[in-house]
Scaffold this motif. Structure first.
Motif, PDB file in Angstrom:
ATOM      1  N   GLY A 192      56.186  31.477  79.271  1.00  0.00           N
ATOM      2  CA  GLY A 192      55.215  31.963  78.305  1.00  0.00           C
ATOM      3  C   GLY A 192      55.352  33.450  78.125  1.00  0.00           C
ATOM      4  O   GLY A 192      56.137  34.122  78.801  1.00  0.00           O
ATOM      5  N   PHE A 193      54.595  33.990  77.202  1.00  0.00           N
ATOM      6  CA  PHE A 193      54.573  35.440  77.017  1.00  0.00           C
ATOM      7  C   PHE A 193      53.249  35.860  76.395  1.00  0.00           C
ATOM      8  O   PHE A 193      52.543  35.076  75.759  1.00  0.00           O
ATOM      9  CB  PHE A 193      55.757  35.920  76.165  1.00  0.00           C
ATOM     10  CG  PHE A 193      55.733  35.466  74.733  1.00  0.00           C
ATOM     11  CD1 PHE A 193      54.945  36.103  73.776  1.00  0.00           C
ATOM     12  CD2 PHE A 193      56.534  34.404  74.319  1.00  0.00           C
ATOM     13  CE1 PHE A 193      54.939  35.698  72.462  1.00  0.00           C
ATOM     14  CE2 PHE A 193      56.527  33.987  72.997  1.00  0.00           C
ATOM     15  CZ  PHE A 193      55.724  34.629  72.065  1.00  0.00           C
ATOM     16  N   VAL A 194      52.930  37.134  76.602  1.00  0.00           N
ATOM     17  CA  VAL A 194      51.775  37.775  75.988  1.00  0.00           C
ATOM     18  C   VAL A 194      52.269  39.073  75.381  1.00  0.00           C
ATOM     19  O   VAL A 194      53.010  39.831  76.024  1.00  0.00           O
ATOM     20  CB  VAL A 194      50.663  38.064  77.009  1.00  0.00           C
ATOM     21  CG1 VAL A 194      49.493  38.781  76.329  1.00  0.00           C
ATOM     22  CG2 VAL A 194      50.192  36.787  77.675  1.00  0.00           C
ATOM     23  N   THR A 195      51.873  39.330  74.142  1.00  0.00           N
ATOM     24  CA  THR A 195      52.305  40.558  73.485  1.00  0.00           C
ATOM     25  C   THR A 195      51.119  41.244  72.821  1.00  0.00           C
ATOM     26  O   THR A 195      50.185  40.582  72.341  1.00  0.00           O
ATOM     27  CB  THR A 195      53.401  40.264  72.439  1.00  0.00           C
ATOM     28  OG1 THR A 195      53.860  41.493  71.883  1.00  0.00           O
ATOM     29  CG2 THR A 195      52.876  39.383  71.330  1.00  0.00           C
ATOM     30  N   GLY A 196      51.139  42.556  72.815  1.00  0.00           N
ATOM     31  CA  GLY A 196      50.121  43.347  72.144  1.00  0.00           C
ATOM     32  C   GLY A 196      50.763  44.442  71.323  1.00  0.00           C
ATOM     33  O   GLY A 196      51.729  45.079  71.779  1.00  0.00           O
ATOM     34  N   ILE A 197      50.252  44.670  70.097  1.00  0.00           N
ATOM     35  CA  ILE A 197      50.832  45.664  69.186  1.00  0.00           C
ATOM     36  C   ILE A 197      49.712  46.518  68.608  1.00  0.00           C
ATOM     37  O   ILE A 197      48.683  45.991  68.153  1.00  0.00           O
ATOM     38  CB  ILE A 197      51.608  44.982  68.038  1.00  0.00           C
ATOM     39  CG1 ILE A 197      52.701  44.059  68.596  1.00  0.00           C
ATOM     40  CG2 ILE A 197      52.224  46.016  67.104  1.00  0.00           C
ATOM     41  CD1 ILE A 197      53.371  43.216  67.538  1.00  0.00           C
ATOM     42  N   TRP A 198      49.902  47.849  68.614  1.00  0.00           N
ATOM     43  CA  TRP A 198      48.920  48.780  68.077  1.00  0.00           C
ATOM     44  C   TRP A 198      49.570  49.623  66.991  1.00  0.00           C
ATOM     45  O   TRP A 198      50.603  50.247  67.215  1.00  0.00           O
ATOM     46  CB  TRP A 198      48.386  49.675  69.186  1.00  0.00           C
ATOM     47  CG  TRP A 198      47.514  50.809  68.714  1.00  0.00           C
ATOM     48  CD1 TRP A 198      47.819  52.127  68.672  1.00  0.00           C
ATOM     49  CD2 TRP A 198      46.174  50.702  68.222  1.00  0.00           C
ATOM     50  NE1 TRP A 198      46.765  52.858  68.190  1.00  0.00           N
ATOM     51  CE2 TRP A 198      45.732  52.012  67.903  1.00  0.00           C
ATOM     52  CE3 TRP A 198      45.295  49.627  68.023  1.00  0.00           C
ATOM     53  CZ2 TRP A 198      44.462  52.274  67.392  1.00  0.00           C
ATOM     54  CZ3 TRP A 198      44.028  49.891  67.516  1.00  0.00           C
ATOM     55  CH2 TRP A 198      43.620  51.194  67.210  1.00  0.00           C
ATOM     56  N   ASP A 199      48.964  49.633  65.797  1.00  0.00           N
ATOM     57  CA  ASP A 199      49.444  50.443  64.679  1.00  0.00           C
ATOM     58  C   ASP A 199      48.478  51.606  64.485  1.00  0.00           C
ATOM     59  O   ASP A 199      47.286  51.394  64.231  1.00  0.00           O
ATOM     60  CB  ASP A 199      49.530  49.598  63.405  1.00  0.00           C
ATOM     61  CG  ASP A 199      50.129  50.370  62.246  1.00  0.00           C
ATOM     62  OD1 ASP A 199      49.437  51.240  61.692  1.00  0.00           O
ATOM     63  OD2 ASP A 199      51.295  50.100  61.887  1.00  0.00           O
ATOM     64  N   THR A 200      48.999  52.840  64.592  1.00  0.00           N
ATOM     65  CA  THR A 200      48.126  54.006  64.574  1.00  0.00           C
ATOM     66  C   THR A 200      47.600  54.331  63.185  1.00  0.00           C
ATOM     67  O   THR A 200      46.528  54.940  63.064  1.00  0.00           O
ATOM     68  CB  THR A 200      48.869  55.233  65.118  1.00  0.00           C
ATOM     69  OG1 THR A 200      50.006  55.527  64.277  1.00  0.00           O
ATOM     70  CG2 THR A 200      49.348  54.994  66.538  1.00  0.00           C
ATOM     71  N   ASN A 201      48.300  53.981  62.121  1.00  0.00           N
ATOM     72  CA  ASN A 201      47.861  54.327  60.771  1.00  0.00           C
ATOM     73  C   ASN A 201      46.596  53.565  60.396  1.00  0.00           C
ATOM     74  O   ASN A 201      45.585  54.146  60.006  1.00  0.00           O
ATOM     75  CB  ASN A 201      48.985  54.051  59.775  1.00  0.00           C
ATOM     76  CG  ASN A 201      48.666  54.516  58.378  1.00  0.00           C
ATOM     77  OD1 ASN A 201      47.565  54.354  57.870  1.00  0.00           O
ATOM     78  ND2 ASN A 201      49.651  55.110  57.715  1.00  0.00           N
ATOM     79  N   SER A 202      46.653  52.252  60.513  1.00  0.00           N
ATOM     80  CA  SER A 202      45.515  51.410  60.118  1.00  0.00           C
ATOM     81  C   SER A 202      44.629  51.032  61.294  1.00  0.00           C
ATOM     82  O   SER A 202      43.647  50.303  61.122  1.00  0.00           O
ATOM     83  CB  SER A 202      46.026  50.132  59.455  1.00  0.00           C
ATOM     84  OG  SER A 202      46.868  49.412  60.346  1.00  0.00           O
ATOM     85  N   GLU A 203      44.984  51.510  62.495  1.00  0.00           N
ATOM     86  CA  GLU A 203      44.255  51.148  63.708  1.00  0.00           C
ATOM     87  C   GLU A 203      44.131  49.630  63.823  1.00  0.00           C
ATOM     88  O   GLU A 203      43.052  49.076  64.061  1.00  0.00           O
ATOM     89  CB  GLU A 203      42.879  51.820  63.742  1.00  0.00           C
ATOM     90  CG  GLU A 203      42.957  53.342  63.764  1.00  0.00           C
ATOM     91  CD  GLU A 203      41.598  54.002  63.924  1.00  0.00           C
ATOM     92  OE1 GLU A 203      40.583  53.285  63.791  1.00  0.00           O
ATOM     93  OE2 GLU A 203      41.556  55.211  64.187  1.00  0.00           O
ATOM     94  N   THR A 204      45.270  48.980  63.654  1.00  0.00           N
ATOM     95  CA  THR A 204      45.337  47.520  63.732  1.00  0.00           C
ATOM     96  C   THR A 204      45.879  47.101  65.090  1.00  0.00           C
ATOM     97  O   THR A 204      46.914  47.627  65.545  1.00  0.00           O
ATOM     98  CB  THR A 204      46.240  46.964  62.621  1.00  0.00           C
ATOM     99  OG1 THR A 204      45.661  47.254  61.353  1.00  0.00           O
ATOM    100  CG2 THR A 204      46.410  45.457  62.760  1.00  0.00           C
ATOM    101  N   PHE A 205      45.196  46.168  65.724  1.00  0.00           N
ATOM    102  CA  PHE A 205      45.670  45.606  66.989  1.00  0.00           C
ATOM    103  C   PHE A 205      45.995  44.133  66.780  1.00  0.00           C
ATOM    104  O   PHE A 205      45.184  43.375  66.228  1.00  0.00           O
ATOM    105  CB  PHE A 205      44.623  45.751  68.095  1.00  0.00           C
ATOM    106  CG  PHE A 205      45.110  45.260  69.432  1.00  0.00           C
ATOM    107  CD1 PHE A 205      46.053  45.976  70.152  1.00  0.00           C
ATOM    108  CD2 PHE A 205      44.642  44.068  69.966  1.00  0.00           C
ATOM    109  CE1 PHE A 205      46.518  45.514  71.374  1.00  0.00           C
ATOM    110  CE2 PHE A 205      45.096  43.598  71.189  1.00  0.00           C
ATOM    111  CZ  PHE A 205      46.039  44.332  71.902  1.00  0.00           C
TER     112      PHE A 205
END
Length: 697
Positions: A192-205
């Protein structure tokens, strides 16, 4: 030889092979050892030299478009290795570096794909072999896909084989989602895997979780991904209304493979985007009492059952696919004269489709023959308080096809085939229309200098039947006159490819002529004197591409240039007349590079997209809006990334992407509406840093 005669010979030859398989008996079936190489798993790691000098790879690699790779055709494949390098978050990033494939739209829910300047609705589009039928609303994208689910994406630009499916007017486009075996580490049966992504422009997680495994012939995979974020800011500092993120997607698969090699697989994929968008989702237009934004609820699902024989022998190599796909868009229509008059509106397209085919192995290649069908529907619920209505159009098609892929000489490969289709079309007034037609294709390549220089060419004639109209344009008062005209196309491609010591150089020219393409209007009286669904236009898209690439053990550098121009009804295309047909592209340059420091577990790379200014959009069409027209400005966008997988912790990866590094204020070249005054451009995001972490177990 005339093109009509060539097409007739192509169709008749292919159909004779399909209808009379005993004619192949003079050729002995391939030995069992060779037949066994037809499984995708045994070939997907092999790297055929450019030009396809490894016959097995050319004949049997599944390109995800319901068909196998075709010698001589213009094939573009984004494989698992490329997807892992890019870590794309939308379709534009999936196809970055390929100037022949343009993706317009600043947010995933409005993105549309153009291949050689032709809208994807004129291609045979599949997901895991399931036909897609997504022409719902022209201000939305025609296909919403979460790239986190992707294993591969493949395009056969222009000339597509007969087994790509019906309606391959300008080629085929296929997406293939991941299987459990693609994710399992060697020697393990669960992961399995877990991933997290943060975009600084739109503050999208965005976060994703997956589990997968196999046991006693069974395989299973479950994946869910959720993203939530605010509006993004363009390069000029402007906050773009209606660009927030509220997206959830998921994929579930279960499969069983017997010891004899019989494989049964069932998959279900679902995506939902539910967020405030500009009133017309892909542009900003202020008209009357309409609000600036409204909620769009976009849902897409795809369910596929597939049977394959993973241990084929000789002439027995069957495949069966049954699938159902559906796309739905719900929103609120506000009367321009009165903001208090609001009408819930819901449009949905669906396709129940499938095929039964068999690949016959020969000493010099193979022939794939079979039947396919689709039952497509497009309906609209318009719940106006005073004049509610429901409309729908339906189309059913049955086709028979055959496609040969042969290597008659050591230095030559050829592919030819044909299909016959019969379609039943039903209009909004329940009128019925029957049409039938033939399609044919032939392409090939020849090694002028073995392992150095290959030339290739192909042509096709495609009968596409009557396409369904866009849901949000359907009018219950439509009439069909003498009946809608089936759309047809002719495609031509030619190119060469040179290879030497890690260097690859390629050049291609292409042309697509689509005749009687259906582009109806809703019809409100003047200036449309008759409320009719019958409006057809002819499209010509042509151009050329050159590119070079150098690969070495630790990295690569690539440079590609494409010049693509399209005419509709004899005039240069703009984004209004080109809806569902084309978009003005012009000259585009793509530069890419990547390097891996193996000892440190570090990967670095980047890409540059350059679009040159074009004024072809200044031409006017009779049906264009009265507003002034504009040329399309040029722009340059630079992106870079660094990724680190610690050698001591190989199951953990950190990545940082710097997007639009120089904060360019631009609208991507394939976006809608930017060539008209009075339409505010939907700028793409300005500078942003994307940070991601993935843990595998």
């Amino acid at each position: 030889m005339s093109s009509d005669l060539l097409r007739a010979l192509t169709v008749s030859t292919a159909m004779s092979i399909f209808l009379c398989p005993e004619a192949m008996a003079q050729s002995a079936p391939a030995p069992e050892a060779e037949a066994g190489t037809s499984t995708t798993e045994e070939n997907e790691d092999s790297q055929a030299p450019a030009g396809g000098t490894q016959l097995d790879t050319i004949l049997v690699v599944d390109v995800g478009a319901g068909a196998n790779a075709t010698a001589g055709a213009n094939l573009i494949t984004i494989d698992q290795q490329e997807i892992d390098r890019k870590k794309p978050q939308d379709l534009r990033e999936v196809f970055s570096g390929e100037p022949q494939i343009a993706v317009g739209g600043a947010i995933p829910s409005t993105q549309k794909i153009y291949v050689n300047g032709v809208d994807e609705n004129n291609l045979a589009v599949t997901v895991d072999g399931s036909r897609q039928n997504n022409k719902v609303f022209h201000h939305n994208g025609t296909y919403l896909l979460d790239p986190a689910l992707l294993k591969a994406a493949s395009v056969q630009a222009g000339v597509a084989p007969a087994d790509a499916g019906p309606g391959a007017l300008a080629g085929s486009l296929g997406f293939e989602t991941k299987d459990a075996v693609d994710l399992l580490e060697p020697g393990r049966n669960f992961g399995g895997f877990v991933t997290g992504i943060w975009d600084t422009n739109s503050e999208t997680f965005t976060t994703g979780v997956s589990g997968f495994g196999r046991q006693d012939g069974f395989e299973y995979l479950g994946y869910i991904n959720y993203g939530r974020g605010d509006k993004f800011t363009a390069g000029n500092g402007q906050e773009m209304l209606g660009t927030g993120t509220d997206l959830i997607s998921g994929l579930a698969k279960i499969a069983y493979e017997s010891v004899e090699g019989h494989r049964f697989e069932l998959s279900h994929e679902q995506v939902r985007d539910d967020e405030l968008r500009p009133y017309r989702a892909n542009v900003y237009i202020n008209r009357g009492a309409e609000p600036e934004v409204r909620n769009y609820d976009l849902r897409r699902q795809n369910t596929v059952f597939t049977y394959t024989d993973m241990s084929p022998e000789g002439w027995w190599d069957p495949k069966i696919v049954l699938a159902y796909s559906r796309t739905q868009i719900g929103t609120l229509e506000t009367a321009r004269s009165d903001p208090n008059i609001v009408s819930p509106t819901d449009g949905a397209t669906s396709s129940f489709n499938g095929k039964v085919e068999n690949r016959f192995a020969l000493d010099i290649g193979s022939v794939t023959a079979g039947f396919d069908f689709y039952n497509d529907r497009a309906d609209l619920d318009y719940l106006n308080s005073t004049e509610p209505f429901f409309t729908d159009e339906r189309a059913t098609n049955i086709g028979a096809y055959a496609q040969a892929r042969l290597e008659p000489l050591d230095q030559a490969r050829i592919s030819f085939g044909g299909r016959a289709d019969h379609q039943w079309f039903t209009g909004v007034d329940d009128s019925d229309w029957n049409n039938a037609g033939l399609s044919g294709n032939i392409s090939g390549e020849y090694d002028l200098v073995p392992e150095f220089l290959t030339v290739k060419a192909g042509t096709s004639h495609v009968w596409g039947g009557v396409p369904l109209a866009e849901n949000y344009l359907q009018n219950p008062a439509w009439t069909y006159g003498d009946g809608p005209e089936p759309v047809t196309s002719n495609n031509y491609t030619a190119g060469l490819e040179a290879r030497y010591n890690g260097f690859t150089f390629e050049a291609n020219v292409f042309r697509t002529d689509i005749n009687d393409a259906r582009l109806p209007v809703f019809g409100r009286g003047a200036p449309v004197p008759e409320v009719t669904s019958i409006r057809t236009l002819d499209l010509v898209s042509k151009g050329w591409e050159i590119g070079g690439r150098y690969d070495w053990d630790a990295g690569f550098v690539s440079l590609k240039y494409a010049d693509i121009n399209a005419d509709v009804a004899g005039e240069p295309a703009d984004t209004e007349i080109g809806r569902y047909l084309t978009t003005p592209l012009g000259q585009i340059v793509m530069i890419g590079a990547g390097y891996t420091f193996d000892d440190w577990g570090v990967k670095v790379g980047g890409d540059i997209e350059i679009a040159l200014k074009t004024d072809r959009t200044l031409a006017r069409h009779p049906t264009d809006p009265t507003s002034e027209k504009k040329e399309l400005p040029g722009y340059e966008v630079v992106n870079a990334y660094v990724e680190w997988t610690p050698p001591s912790k190989p199951n953990f990866t950190l990545r940082a992407d710097a997007l639009n590094i120089f904060d360019e204020a631009y609208t991507d070249r394939a976006a809608y509406g930017q060539d008209f005054d009075g339409v505010a451009p939907h700028y793409d995001p300005g500078r942003s840093f994307r940070l991601s972490a993935t843990t595998r177990f």
